[in-house]
Design an enzyme around this catalytic site. Structure first.
Site, PDB file in Angstrom:
ATOM      1  N   HIS A 186       0.879  -1.180   0.000  1.00  0.00           N
ATOM      2  CA  HIS A 186       0.000   0.000   0.000  1.00  0.00           C
ATOM      3  C   HIS A 186       0.912   1.224   0.000  1.00  0.00           C
ATOM      4  O   HIS A 186       1.671   1.420   0.956  1.00  0.00           O
ATOM      5  CB  HIS A 186      -0.888   0.012   1.244  1.00  0.00           C
ATOM      6  CG  HIS A 186      -1.707  -1.249   1.386  1.00  0.00           C
ATOM      7  ND1 HIS A 186      -2.996  -1.340   0.927  1.00  0.00           N
ATOM      8  CD2 HIS A 186      -1.399  -2.465   1.904  1.00  0.00           C
ATOM      9  CE1 HIS A 186      -3.461  -2.559   1.179  1.00  0.00           C
ATOM     10  NE2 HIS A 186      -2.511  -3.272   1.765  1.00  0.00           N
ATOM     11  N   ASP A 242       2.715  -2.638   4.495  1.00  0.00           N
ATOM     12  CA  ASP A 242       2.825  -1.224   4.896  1.00  0.00           C
ATOM     13  C   ASP A 242       4.162  -1.051   5.621  1.00  0.00           C
ATOM     14  O   ASP A 242       4.203  -0.933   6.852  1.00  0.00           O
ATOM     15  CB  ASP A 242       1.669  -0.852   5.832  1.00  0.00           C
ATOM     16  CG  ASP A 242       0.319  -1.041   5.166  1.00  0.00           C
ATOM     17  OD1 ASP A 242      -0.080  -0.171   4.383  1.00  0.00           O
ATOM     18  OD2 ASP A 242      -0.322  -2.079   5.422  1.00  0.00           O
ATOM     19  N   GLU A 251      -7.046 -12.426   6.140  1.00  0.00           N
ATOM     20  CA  GLU A 251      -6.029 -11.824   7.017  1.00  0.00           C
ATOM     21  C   GLU A 251      -6.596 -11.929   8.435  1.00  0.00           C
ATOM     22  O   GLU A 251      -6.088 -12.677   9.261  1.00  0.00           O
ATOM     23  CB  GLU A 251      -5.781 -10.363   6.621  1.00  0.00           C
ATOM     24  CG  GLU A 251      -4.771  -9.633   7.516  1.00  0.00           C
ATOM     25  CD  GLU A 251      -4.658  -8.127   7.201  1.00  0.00           C
ATOM     26  OE1 GLU A 251      -5.583  -7.571   6.572  1.00  0.00           O
ATOM     27  OE2 GLU A 251      -3.639  -7.521   7.606  1.00  0.00           O
TER      28      GLU A 251
HETATM   29  N1  HPA Z   1      -5.047  -4.856   5.591  1.00  0.00           N
HETATM   30  C1  HPA Z   1      -6.174  -4.267   5.206  1.00  0.00           C
HETATM   31  N2  HPA Z   1      -6.223  -3.029   4.750  1.00  0.00           N
HETATM   32  C2  HPA Z   1      -5.089  -2.339   4.651  1.00  0.00           C
HETATM   33  C3  HPA Z   1      -3.887  -2.898   5.024  1.00  0.00           C
HETATM   34  C4  HPA Z   1      -3.865  -4.221   5.519  1.00  0.00           C
HETATM   35  O1  HPA Z   1      -2.821  -4.801   5.888  1.00  0.00           O
HETATM   36  N3  HPA Z   1      -2.942  -1.946   4.811  1.00  0.00           N
HETATM   37  C5  HPA Z   1      -3.573  -0.875   4.295  1.00  0.00           C
HETATM   38  N4  HPA Z   1      -4.864  -1.098   4.190  1.00  0.00           N
HETATM   39 ZN    ZN Z   2      -2.511  -5.142   2.654  1.00  0.00          ZN
END
Ligand code: HPA
Ligand code: ZN
Length: 336
Positions: free
Chosen positions: A12, A272, A193
Site C-alpha cells: 500500500h 505497509d 487476514e
Molecule cells: N489490511 C487491510 N487493509 C489495509 C492494510 C492491511 O494490511 N494496509 C492498508 N490497508
Molecule cells: Zn494489505
C-alpha cells in the site's frame, strides 16, 4: 548478502509514508500534527489488531495534499525498494481515503503515476498501479470511484479491496468487480487476514480474483487449501505485517513454512513497510533468521512472486533468469 530479486505484489503506497516524511510533508503543507516529532509518532506504532493500525494509517496520510506529495512518497518507496532487491512492484493506492478528505482523484493518481513513470529508468523497477477500494465504506461509493477512474483513463492495471475486513465480506463488492473485469482490469482482494476462510472462497467464486492478498487463514480449511494448490492461486503473504497486527504472536508462529509445505503459491511482501518494521528485504531476512530458509526456498519464493505478477512474458522471463543467476551466485559464494 546479495539482495534477492523479487516482485512486490502487496504494497500500500500510503503505508510507505515514513514518520520523518509525514513531518516533512506536514511542514510543507502547514499542517500541525498531534505528535512531538517523528520518534514520538513511531513510538505509537504498537498495534493490537488491523483497526488499531488503520486508525494511524488514515491519520498519517492526511499530510498528502498535492501531486508532488504523492510523487515524493512514491519515489521514496521505489528508492528503498530498489535497495531491497525489488525488480517489479504492483502498488496499491486508496483513492477513497483521499477523496473523502477533499483531495481530487487526479491529484493522487497523477502524483503516484509521475514517480512510477520514471521508475524503470531511475531504479530498474517495473511497476503497475492497483486502485484498492475500502470495504468498510459503501460499495456504491467504490463503484462511483471505479467509474471515474475508467472515465479519466487512469493508468491502473487492476483493482483491490482493503481496510477493515471482518463484517465486510467480498460479496458486497460483486458489482464493482464485474465492472472492473469487463473493463479489462485485473482483480485482487484482501481475504483471510483477519477474516475467515469463507471470505477467501467468496473472493474466488464471486469476485473471481486473480490473486488473494494475505490468505493465511486458508489453513483452517483443508478443502480450500487443496483448491488453492490445484489452481496455483497466488497468495501475497506479509510476515512482518501479520506479527505487527497480531494475526500471529511471533514470527516463529507464522504459517509460511506450513503454507510452503502444503504446496501453496506464496510470495513475500511488505504490506505497509513504514508501519510494520520493514521492507521486503527485512521480511526475507527475518524469515531466513527465524526459519532458516535456505537459498533454494528463497529462490522459490522469488520465482513465485514473478510468476504471480501481472507481467509481460518477456519481462517475466528476464526476471526469472535473475533469480537463477542469484541462486548460482549465492551457491558459489557460500552465503546468502
Ligand atoms: N489490511 C487491510 N487493509 C489495509 C492494510 C492491511 O494490511 N494496509 C492498508 N490497508
Ligand atoms: Zn494489505
Amino acid at each position: 548478502m546479495l539482495p534477492l530479486p523479487c516482485a512486490e505484489l502487496h504494497l500500500h503506497i500510503e503505508g510507505t509514508l515514513e514518520p520523518h516524511l509525514i513531518f516533512e510533508l506536514a511542514g510543507r503543507n502547514g499542517i500541525s500534527l498531534p505528535y512531538a516529532d517523528a520518534a514520538d509518532l513511531a513510538a505509537r506504532y504498537a498495534f493490537s489488531d488491523l483497526q488499531s493500525f488503520l486508525d494511524l494509517y488514515y491519520a498519517g496520510m492526511t499530510v498528502l495534499r498535492t501531486e508532488q506529495d504523492f510523487e515524493d512518497m512514491t519515489r521514496a518507496y521505489l528508492r528503498r525498494a530498489s535497495a531491497a532487491g525489488v525488480r517489479h512492484a504492483e502498488i496499491m493506492m486508496d483513492p477513497q481515503a483521499h477523496l473523502a478528505r477533499g483531495v481530487a482523484l487526479e491529484t493522487c493518481v497523477n502524483g503516484v503515476a509521475a514517480a512510477l513513470a520514471t521508475s524503470e529508468a531511475e531504479f530498474g523497477i517495473s511497476t503497475a498501479l492497483i486502485a484498492a477500494f475500502l470495504r468498510d465504506r459503501p460499495a456504491a461509493e467504490a463503484l462511483g470511484v471505479l467509474r471515474e477512474l475508467i472515465a479519466i483513463d487512469a493508468p491502473i492495471i487492476g483493482i483491490g479491496l482493503d481496510s477493515a475486513e471482518v463484517g465486510y465480506p467480498p460479496s458486497l463488492f460483486t458489482e464493482v468487480y464485474d465492472l472492473a473485469r469487463n473493463a479489462g482490469l485485473k482483480c485482487v482482494a484482501h481475504a483471510g487476514e483477519e477474516g475467515p476462510p469463507a471470505y477467501i472462497r467468496e473472493a474466488l467464486d464471486i469476485l473471481r480474483v486473480d490473486r488473494i492478498d494475505h490468505g493465511i487463514r486458508c489453513l483452517e480449511d483443508d478443502a480450500l487449501v487443496e483448491r488453492l494448490v490445484a489452481d496455483r492461486v497466488p497468495l501475497t503473504v506479509c510476515p512482518l505485517s501479520n506479527v505487527r497486527l497480531r494475526a500471529v504472536d511471533t514470527l516463529a508462529d507464522h504459517p509460511l513454512p506450513q503454507m510452503l509445505a502444503r504446496g501453496l503459491n506464496v510470495s513475500v511482501n511488505s504490506d505497509d513497510p513504514a508501519y510494520f518494521g520493514g521492507y521486503l528485504d527485512d521480511n526475507v531476512q527475518a524469515l531466513e533468521a527465524v526459519f532458516g530458509l535456505g537459498p533454494d526456498a528463497l529462490a522459490m519464493l522469488a520465482a513465485n512472486s514473478f510468476r504471480s505478477a501481472f507481467l509481460q512474458d518477456d519481462r517475466r522471463t528476464a526476471l526469472l533468469a535473475e533469480v537463477d543467476s542469484w541462486l548460482v551466485a549465492v551457491r558459489q559464494s557460500g552465503v546468502s
